[in-house]
Design a protein around this motif. Structure first.
Motif, PDB file in Angstrom:
ATOM      1  N   ILE A 227       0.740  -1.097   0.111  1.00 58.94           N
ATOM      2  CA  ILE A 227      -0.262  -0.233  -0.080  1.00 58.94           C
ATOM      3  C   ILE A 227       0.867   1.003   0.061  1.00 58.94           C
ATOM      4  N   ARG A 228       0.048   2.265  -0.785  1.00 57.13           N
ATOM      5  CA  ARG A 228       0.878   3.640  -0.281  1.00 57.13           C
ATOM      6  C   ARG A 228       0.275   5.196  -0.300  1.00 57.13           C
ATOM      7  N   ASN A 229       0.567   5.773   0.628  1.00 53.91           N
ATOM      8  CA  ASN A 229      -0.380   6.928   0.622  1.00 53.91           C
ATOM      9  C   ASN A 229       0.676   8.275  -0.143  1.00 53.91           C
ATOM     10  N   GLU A 230      -0.136   8.931  -0.523  1.00 53.32           N
ATOM     11  CA  GLU A 230       0.562   9.539  -1.116  1.00 53.32           C
ATOM     12  C   GLU A 230       1.786  11.101  -0.757  1.00 53.32           C
ATOM     13  N   GLU A 231       1.124  10.802   0.706  1.00 52.08           N
ATOM     14  CA  GLU A 231       1.696  12.383   1.425  1.00 52.08           C
ATOM     15  C   GLU A 231       3.304  11.317   2.142  1.00 52.08           C
ATOM     16  N   GLU A 232       3.742  10.456   1.558  1.00 52.35           N
ATOM     17  CA  GLU A 232       4.677   8.837   1.909  1.00 52.35           C
ATOM     18  C   GLU A 232       5.771   9.057   0.395  1.00 52.35           C
ATOM     19  N   ARG A 233       6.704   8.305   0.986  1.00 53.18           N
ATOM     20  CA  ARG A 233       7.356   8.420   0.069  1.00 53.18           C
ATOM     21  C   ARG A 233       8.291   6.956   0.002  1.00 53.18           C
ATOM     22  N   HIS A 234       7.740   5.823   0.778  1.00 55.54           N
ATOM     23  CA  HIS A 234       7.962   4.631   0.302  1.00 55.54           C
ATOM     24  C   HIS A 234       6.283   3.997   0.423  1.00 55.54           C
ATOM     25  N   GLU A 235       6.570   2.554  -0.010  1.00 55.96           N
ATOM     26  CA  GLU A 235       5.219   1.933   0.494  1.00 55.96           C
ATOM     27  C   GLU A 235       5.218   1.205   1.380  1.00 55.96           C
ATOM     28  N   ARG A 236       4.598   0.219   2.122  1.00 58.14           N
ATOM     29  CA  ARG A 236       4.171  -0.263   2.943  1.00 58.14           C
ATOM     30  C   ARG A 236       3.471  -1.846   2.903  1.00 58.14           C
TER      31      ARG A 236
END
Length: 100
Positions: free
Chosen positions: A61-70
């Protein structure tokens, strides 16, 4: 009943509902509140489905405000509502173009 028999009965069977991915790539989700994800909020987008681990389908998953995926297990995710995703889009437009 032997230990091996007990494991067979307690583990999910191949093809059962427990190992089926319920979210699709591109779908918007939230992380359910928990001790592990206490400080994480916002809308995340499913970027990939991953193999099952410990009987749980996994997702990238990825949040647009973060530079990485989880990576998150299926039981820690819930579908995002249309109103919650709209706020994220408006914030992204405002941040990108300087207007909302």
């Amino acid at each position: 009943m032997t230990t091996l028999d007990a494991r067979r009965h307690s583990s999910p069977q191949r093809g059962s509902d427990a190992s089926t991915h319920v979210f699709r790539i591109g779908e918007s989700v939230h992380l359910k509140p928990s001790f592990q994800y206490a400080s994480l909020s916002g809308v995340y987008r499913i970027t990939a489905t991953l193999p099952t681990a410990d009987g749980q389908p996994q997702y990238r998953i990825r949040n647009e405000e973060e530079r990485h995926e989880r990576v998150a297990p299926q039981d820690s995710l819930e579908r995002a509502t249309a109103s919650s995703t709209g706020g994220t889009r408006a914030m992204l437009i405002k941040r990108t173009f300087g207007r909302g």
